[in-house]
Write a protein that holds these residues in place. Structure first.
Motif, PDB file in Angstrom:
ATOM      1  N   GLN A   1      -0.351   3.712   1.903  1.00  0.00           N
ATOM      2  CA  GLN A   1      -0.813   4.254   3.178  1.00  0.00           C
ATOM      3  C   GLN A   1       0.193   3.918   4.279  1.00  0.00           C
ATOM      4  O   GLN A   1       1.028   3.021   4.119  1.00  0.00           O
ATOM      5  CB  GLN A   1      -2.189   3.668   3.519  1.00  0.00           C
ATOM      6  CG  GLN A   1      -2.791   4.057   4.858  1.00  0.00           C
ATOM      7  CD  GLN A   1      -3.073   5.529   4.995  1.00  0.00           C
ATOM      8  OE1 GLN A   1      -2.133   6.332   5.066  1.00  0.00           O
ATOM      9  NE2 GLN A   1      -4.350   5.897   5.004  1.00  0.00           N
TER      10      GLN A   1
ATOM     11  N   THR B   1       0.834  -1.195   0.000  1.00  0.00           N
ATOM     12  CA  THR B   1       0.000   0.000   0.000  1.00  0.00           C
ATOM     13  C   THR B   1       0.872   1.250   0.000  1.00  0.00           C
ATOM     14  O   THR B   1       2.072   1.202   0.285  1.00  0.00           O
ATOM     15  CB  THR B   1      -0.919   0.069   1.241  1.00  0.00           C
ATOM     16  OG1 THR B   1      -0.198   0.632   2.346  1.00  0.00           O
ATOM     17  CG2 THR B   1      -1.448  -1.299   1.628  1.00  0.00           C
TER      18      THR B   1
ATOM     19  N   ASP C   1      -6.592  -0.026   1.491  1.00  0.00           N
ATOM     20  CA  ASP C   1      -5.209   0.154   1.947  1.00  0.00           C
ATOM     21  C   ASP C   1      -5.143   0.337   3.457  1.00  0.00           C
ATOM     22  O   ASP C   1      -4.229  -0.181   4.121  1.00  0.00           O
ATOM     23  CB  ASP C   1      -4.565   1.345   1.243  1.00  0.00           C
ATOM     24  CG  ASP C   1      -4.104   1.018  -0.173  1.00  0.00           C
ATOM     25  OD1 ASP C   1      -4.277  -0.143  -0.608  1.00  0.00           O
ATOM     26  OD2 ASP C   1      -3.567   1.913  -0.842  1.00  0.00           O
TER      27      ASP C   1
END
Length: 451
Positions: free
Chosen positions: A26, A24, A44
């Motif tokens: 994130q 991800t 995510d």
């Protein structure tokens, strides 16, 4: 968890690369803050919480505990401290099945049930009359839900009209064979629904996979099939046969089953004809964390559209006696850390589903109770019979009495509550009572199910 498993590169045909990987853009900290504030999580975000940060291949214990704490807070905020359960019976009609799922040891090849097969195969098929007798006895003892999930017996048809169509059809790809070929005739699906609908008991049955089987060889919509089943006695639908709702995983573990789109279409049809439904995930085999959260996203989106899912049930894969284990594809199921995080992230991600279940059949008593502090609020039911997990190697028992529920939940300071299948009826149990049994069923009077 191995790096190979985290990357999702293992499968029955050898090592393979999945398109969806737990990577991800994130950060764990941002995802945690969103969870803490009650914001709707992205896929995510869910992956970051489920992995405790994708920058490391291992689960970070301090981060895990923070995820669990926030999930427990969200559980208390959404549904309070009560822990619910039902008085129910599992009546699985048949183990005959030709689907060949790699995670299942419940089924037996259907040819073994034919009249010409003479060896003992250990499987079973129940007639509608036998099902009715089993359910009637359980209703008299106080249960008020019968859950029935079965193998896809080739002789099963939806009803008499469907059987006539199948008998007249010359296609050889429908997995159909006349009941006369088998030692026991399971009847039709509608026969079984009618048989199990005893004295107002709630019939929880007919997964999307079974309904797909019940319309084969026709152009009937799923709504038509569920409508006929409802009229025969079906009350709600178990959202099992979901496994992982990402097709690249389904192609590995259950290539003979319907795809994600078909599963969703069947569930939408159940909602359209007024049948409440549950939803599940079976995790801890060959999928990765991205697949798990993508599955949650499918469920959340379905609930946004239908508002019909009463509970979500994470099911930890029991691997010991399954083809995946026998073929050397998996050596274990999910770890305890993964189990706890699955419950917690389910609670945080599924912001539109009130109830998250902890399965004592899958986790055992001690860990099952721990899950009630990780985001879960429901603790299954009495389950007078449970064959599926047992045949896969599960070892946590097949029955839970009301008295045991009260003892266990009181020990952790949580009020035990008897509930109906649809959660519309609730009864907080007086733990000081001398005789603790169900009261919500048509024949229930508080007498213990088992003395």
């Amino acid at each position: 968890m191995s790096d190979a498993f985290r990357a999702g590169v293992t499968g029955p045909a050898g090592r393979m690369e999945y398109s969806h990987r737990p990577d991800t853009t994130q950060s764990f900290e941002n995802a945690l803050e969103k969870a803490r504030n009650g914001e709707r999580l992205t896929v995510d975000d869910g992956v970051e919480l489920l992995t405790t940060g994708t920058e490391s291949p291992e689960i970070d214990q301090s981060r895990k505990e923070e995820v669990l704490r926030i999930a427990d807070y969200r559980r208390a905020e959404m549904v309070g401290e009560e822990v619910t359960f039902v008085a129910n019976l599992n009546n699985n009609v048949t183990t005959a099945c030709n689907t060949g799922c790699q995670f299942c040891n419940f089924k037996d090849t259907a040819s073994k049930f034919e009249t010409e097969y003479s060896e003992d195969h250990g499987g079973f098929t129940k007639t509608p009359e036998e099902s009715r007798g089993i359910v009637r006895d359980a209703v008299e003892r106080g249960i008020y839900e019968v859950c029935s999930v079965s193998g896809l017996h080739p002789a099963f048809a939806l009803d008499d009209e469907h059987r006539e169509r199948l008998e007249a059809c010359d296609r050889n790809d429908l997995n159909y064979k006349s009941p006369a070929a088998y030692t026991v005739d399971p009847g039709t699906y509608c026969d079984q629904m009618e048989a199990m609908s005893v004295d107002g008991v709630h019939v929880h049955s007919m997964t999307p996979e079974e309904v797909y089987h019940a319309r084969r060889g026709t152009n009937w919509e799923y709504e038509e099939v569920y409508r006929r089943l409802r009229d025969a006695g079906l009350d709600s639908v178990p959202g099992t046969a979901a496994e992982i709702l990402v097709d690249e995983v389904r192609e590995v573990i259950c290539p003979g089953k319907i795809g994600t789109d078909e599963w969703v279409a069947a569930m939408e049809a159940a909602a359209a004809v007024g049948l409440p439904m549950t939803a599940t995930i079976m995790y801890g085999h060959v999928e990765n964390e991205m697949h798990r959260v993508q599955h949650l996203d499918v469920i959340r989106d379905l609930q946004d559209r239908t508002e019909n899912i009463t509970e979500f049930v994470p099911l930890s894969f029991v691997h010991e006696q399954t083809p995946l284990a026998e073929h050397g594809v998996v050596e274990s199921g999910a770890s305890t850390d993964e189990d706890e995080l699955m419950i917690a992230v389910s609670r945080l991600f599924l912001d539109n589903i009130e109830n998250v279940q902890s399965s004592w059949v899958k986790y055992g008593d001690a860990q099952g109770l721990k899950m009630l502090n990780c985001g879960a609020n429901d603790f299954m039911g009495t389950i007078l019979s449970e064959e599926i997990t047992k045949r896969a190697g599960g070892s946590y028992g097949q029955f839970r009495s009301f008295e045991e529920y009260c003892d266990m939940l009181s020990a952790i300071g949580r009020p035990p509550v008897e509930r109906s299948s649809d959660y519309e009826q609730r009864r907080r149990i007086d733990v000081e009572s001398d005789r603790i049994g169900p009261r919500l069923g048509p024949a229930a009077d508080g007498t213990p199910l088992v003395e």
